[in-house]
Design a protein around this motif. Structure first.
Motif, mmCIF file in Angstrom:
data_model
loop_
_atom_site.group_PDB
_atom_site.id
_atom_site.type_symbol
_atom_site.label_atom_id
_atom_site.label_comp_id
_atom_site.label_asym_id
_atom_site.label_seq_id
_atom_site.Cartn_x
_atom_site.Cartn_y
_atom_site.Cartn_z
ATOM 1 N N ASP A 290 8.657 149.478 -19.969
ATOM 2 C CA ASP A 290 9.427 150.355 -19.082
ATOM 3 C C ASP A 290 9.648 149.759 -17.710
ATOM 4 O OD1 ASP A 290 9.273 152.488 -21.091
ATOM 5 O OD2 ASP A 290 7.151 152.516 -20.548
ATOM 6 N N THR A 291 8.927 148.697 -17.395
ATOM 7 C CA THR A 291 9.087 148.062 -16.091
ATOM 8 C C THR A 291 8.630 146.615 -16.192
ATOM 9 O OG1 THR A 291 8.361 148.070 -13.776
ATOM 10 C CG2 THR A 291 6.780 148.900 -15.387
ATOM 11 N N MET B 182 12.995 150.878 -23.330
ATOM 12 C CA MET B 182 12.665 151.271 -21.954
ATOM 13 C C MET B 182 12.995 152.751 -21.780
ATOM 14 S SD MET B 182 14.648 150.322 -18.485
ATOM 15 C CE MET B 182 13.943 150.522 -16.847
ATOM 16 N N VAL C 222 13.916 155.442 -19.469
ATOM 17 C CA VAL C 222 14.465 155.412 -18.110
ATOM 18 C C VAL C 222 14.175 156.745 -17.413
ATOM 19 C CG1 VAL C 222 16.593 155.165 -16.756
ATOM 20 C CG2 VAL C 222 16.263 153.829 -18.866
ATOM 21 N N ASN D 105 11.789 154.253 -12.532
ATOM 22 C CA ASN D 105 12.112 152.877 -12.940
ATOM 23 C C ASN D 105 13.612 152.661 -13.145
ATOM 24 O OD1 ASN D 105 12.449 154.372 -15.247
ATOM 25 N ND2 ASN D 105 11.292 153.003 -16.600
ATOM 26 N N ASP D 106 14.425 153.659 -12.767
ATOM 27 C CA ASP D 106 15.857 153.520 -13.077
ATOM 28 C C ASP D 106 16.532 152.453 -12.227
ATOM 29 O OD1 ASP D 106 15.468 155.277 -10.904
ATOM 30 O OD2 ASP D 106 17.401 156.249 -11.223
ATOM 31 N N GLU E 212 15.594 149.507 -12.280
ATOM 32 C CA GLU E 212 15.360 148.240 -12.982
ATOM 33 C C GLU E 212 16.334 147.988 -14.130
ATOM 34 O OE1 GLU E 212 11.267 146.693 -13.638
ATOM 35 O OE2 GLU E 212 10.652 148.649 -12.870
ATOM 36 N N LEU E 213 17.344 148.836 -14.284
ATOM 37 C CA LEU E 213 18.286 148.606 -15.394
ATOM 38 C C LEU E 213 18.837 147.176 -15.379
ATOM 39 C CD1 LEU E 213 20.273 151.994 -15.436
ATOM 40 C CD2 LEU E 213 18.494 151.288 -17.003
ATOM 41 N N PHE F 288 17.935 151.371 -23.658
ATOM 42 C CA PHE F 288 17.635 152.296 -22.575
ATOM 43 C C PHE F 288 17.581 153.700 -23.164
ATOM 44 C CE2 PHE F 288 20.118 148.817 -20.521
ATOM 45 C CZ PHE F 288 19.063 148.263 -19.806
ATOM 46 N N GLU G 36 16.872 157.816 -22.970
ATOM 47 C CA GLU G 36 16.775 158.996 -22.103
ATOM 48 C C GLU G 36 15.385 159.615 -22.213
ATOM 49 O OE1 GLU G 36 21.478 160.411 -22.267
ATOM 50 O OE2 GLU G 36 19.956 161.542 -23.374
ATOM 51 N N GLN H 214 22.870 158.905 -20.435
ATOM 52 C CA GLN H 214 23.466 157.623 -20.815
ATOM 53 C C GLN H 214 24.695 157.292 -19.984
ATOM 54 O OE1 GLN H 214 24.620 157.118 -24.927
ATOM 55 N NE2 GLN H 214 25.997 155.445 -24.407
ATOM 56 N N MET I 69 23.737 155.811 -16.734
ATOM 57 C CA MET I 69 23.184 154.444 -16.873
ATOM 58 C C MET I 69 24.320 153.446 -17.084
ATOM 59 S SD MET I 69 20.069 154.772 -19.565
ATOM 60 C CE MET I 69 19.350 156.316 -20.020
#
Ligand code: SAM
Ligand code: SF4
Length: 327
Positions: free
Chosen positions: A123-124, A161, A163, A168-169, A171-172, A188, A190, A207, A210
């Motif tokens: 996730d990160t 991941m 999100v 952590n959003d 880091e996309l 990614f 939800e 989504q 993102m």
């Protein structure tokens, strides 16, 4: 063989099997803050019991199995189970979803046992954040697990991941770059609400949001969707890997759902978000024949709802927590 068709015409060919309710991480979006009390080991299905259920399912048209948990790699001798499952006529693929912590040391032996592919949760890429999200140091060990899985020839290797807005959003793009240098598919996901997992509407990045953020920096070229239309995959120009989205909240894919879950304590759960389940364990342990167990599985499938309610209603509903269901 009569296939496993539910009341809405959906045929079930895919079973996710939780092999344990234990975990070596405490992810904030999965594990309730107080943890969950692990069941006594005797409450969990044995490998032979899991293989028997899988074989009965295969007799009703199931071809795909995914091992999950808790963390599947904390269950001792997992390759033995992989080998058993691969030996069942009709089972075409056995794959696994893992947090990756123990993957580097296990990837080759699992491949040798017949594991086809792996999904790794990450996730990160930032150490401090990794520790905050999962409760343990990282992410180097997980990245090493991903690289070892690639070297071992597990195919595909996907990276999941979750999100979370404000967590952590940001880091996309870093994960797109991660896929640039490795032939992995980054998905990614939800953020979904489960019991005591801190879900709030503001934390759920849909989504569309993102995708819009990524489109400012990258040209994403649509690829074919996955089975059941759940994942929307995109190639990234010049990248070895690709990215995709899993949108159970903003655009749920219940209409195409072909999956069943078997919990670690032996319950068939046809919908992640519905309390309905049929407990097989006691029947398995008191001499029920295959026809009886098959009928129980069929009854669970027939009770599957058409779809799940919106996110806010789910958040209020108090479903089992994700770690307890098996992802
Ligand atoms: N321990 C393994 C792992 O972490 O990959 C397997 C079990 S975990 C419950 C399965 C998947 O569920 C993971 O990819 C995890 O990220 C995802 N997951 C858990 N809680 C979630 C949530 N609240 N929203 C979205 N995905 C979630
Ligand atoms: Fe464990 Fe996986 Fe849940 Fe994280 S997401 S707490 S690794 S089961």
């Amino acid at each position: 063989m009569t296939p496993l068709v539910d009341g809405f015409g959906r045929t079930h060919t895919y079973v996710r099997i939780a092999v344990t309710d234990r975990c070596n991480c405490r992810c904030m979006y999965c594990m309730p803050p107080g943890g969950i009390a692990p069941r006594p080991k005797g409450d969990l299905l044995t490998f032979d019991e899991i293989a028997r259920v899988a074989s009965i399912c295969a007799g009703m048209g199931v071809t795909k199995i995914r091992l999950t948990g808790g963390e599947p790699l904390v269950r001792r001798d997992l390759p033995v189970l992989v080998r058993l499952l691969r030996g069942i006529p009709g089972i075409e693929t056995v794959s696994m979803t893992t947090n990756g912590v123990l993957l580097a040391e296990n990837a080759r032996v699992l491949r040798d046992a017949g594991l086809a592919s792996v999904n790794v949760s990450l996730d990160t890429l930032r150490p401090e954040r990794f520790e905050r999200i999962t409760g343990r140091p990282g992410p180097d060990g997980v990245v090493a697990g991903i690289d070892t899985a690639l070297e071992a020839g597990l195919d595909p290797v996907k990276v999941n991941m979750v999100v979370m807005g404000g967590v952590n959003d940001d880091e996309l793009p870093d994960f797109v770059e991660f896929a640039r240098h490795r032939p992995v598919e980054v998905r990614f996901i939800e953020f979904m609400p489960f019991r005591e997992n801190g879900w709030a509407p503001a934390g759920m990045v849909p989504q569309a949001a993102m995708q819009e953020r990524l489109a400012r920096r990258y040209r994403l070229q649509p690829m074919n969707g996955g089975p059941g239309g759940k994942v929307r995959g995109f190639a990234v120009e010049g990248a070895a890997g690709s990215v995709g989205f899993i949108a159970p909240m903003s655009d749920h894919f219940c209409r195409a759902c072909d999956r069943l879950r078997l919990t670690a304590d032996g319950a068939v759960k046809p919908c992640l978000f519905d309390g309905g389940e049929v407990r097989l364990r006691d029947a398995l342990r008191t001499g029920a024949g295959d026809d009886t167990v098959a009928a129980m599985i069929r009854s669970a499938v027939l009770a599957k709802p058409a779809g799940h309610p919106p996110a806010a209603a789910l958040a209020a509903a108090g479903n089992r927590s994700m770690i307890d269901i098996g992802g």
